[in-house]
Scaffold this motif. Sequence first.
Motif, short mmCIF file in Angstrom:
data_model
loop_
_atom_site.label_atom_id
_atom_site.label_comp_id
_atom_site.label_asym_id
_atom_site.label_seq_id
_atom_site.Cartn_x
_atom_site.Cartn_y
_atom_site.Cartn_z
N ARG A 54 68.63 7.37 26.18
CA ARG A 54 67.93 8.13 27.23
C ARG A 54 67.76 9.60 26.81
O ARG A 54 66.70 10.18 26.98
N ILE A 55 68.82 10.17 26.22
CA ILE A 55 68.75 11.58 25.81
C ILE A 55 67.79 11.76 24.64
O ILE A 55 66.95 12.66 24.62
N LEU A 56 67.90 10.88 23.63
CA LEU A 56 67.10 11.03 22.42
C LEU A 56 65.63 10.64 22.61
O LEU A 56 64.78 11.08 21.84
N ALA A 57 65.33 9.86 23.62
CA ALA A 57 63.94 9.47 23.87
C ALA A 57 63.08 10.69 24.15
O ALA A 57 61.91 10.74 23.76
N GLY A 58 63.63 11.67 24.80
CA GLY A 58 62.88 12.88 25.10
C GLY A 58 62.90 13.90 23.98
O GLY A 58 62.06 14.79 23.92
N LEU A 59 63.87 13.81 23.06
CA LEU A 59 64.00 14.80 22.00
C LEU A 59 63.31 14.40 20.69
O LEU A 59 62.89 15.28 19.93
N MET B 90 62.81 5.97 15.95
CA MET B 90 63.89 6.82 15.45
C MET B 90 64.93 7.09 16.54
O MET B 90 66.13 7.11 16.27
N ALA B 91 64.47 7.28 17.76
CA ALA B 91 65.39 7.50 18.87
C ALA B 91 66.29 6.28 19.06
O ALA B 91 67.50 6.41 19.27
N ARG B 92 65.71 5.09 18.93
CA ARG B 92 66.48 3.86 19.07
C ARG B 92 67.48 3.70 17.92
O ARG B 92 68.62 3.29 18.12
N ALA B 93 67.04 4.04 16.69
CA ALA B 93 67.94 3.94 15.53
C ALA B 93 69.13 4.89 15.68
O ALA B 93 70.28 4.51 15.42
#
Length: 169
Positions: free
Chosen positions: A39-44, A50-53
């Motif tokens: 959730r945090i990396l999806a926006g960053l 890449m966010a999922r990895a």
Amino acid sequence: MKTGQLIEVWGDTVDSVHLGWAMAIGCAISLGAFLLANRILAGLVAAPEMARAYSMLVGLAGCLVSGAVCARLFPPKREVIDRAADPAWRETLMAELRSEPGGFGRLADLPAPTVAELKEMGLYDLFAAEEAAQDAGRDAGGRKAVLHGVPPPSPDALRSEPAARGARA
């Protein structure tokens, strides 16, 4: 504290209730870490892949954290019983080793860490006594002493034995 039934998992004894709790804790921490990081990396991060990895890496770190938490909460259930070894068992083992083709070898040929380990386990004196007995059973020429009145064959007789067998055939 009431414990459940002890079961064996991958060669270790565990309490089934504690195993269940450890699995629940592991799932909660690792999945929670993965979902929170996702959730945090999806926006960053620009690319969703890449966010999922990166989230999966955080989830793996959560697995390590949950392993440490469970190790502290649930100690091992194994019992270590230290008892003296039966001397008859040692003599049986030494007789088996004596019958091996290479024999015992020499303690002087062993590396220092191996000698230290033998001394630590209390086996050095056992092998030293066996080596001394082997040395006492040899004559000055390095050959084995006569057993029951039968001298050992000479090296020449042993070398010529295959030729003699071939001549008989």
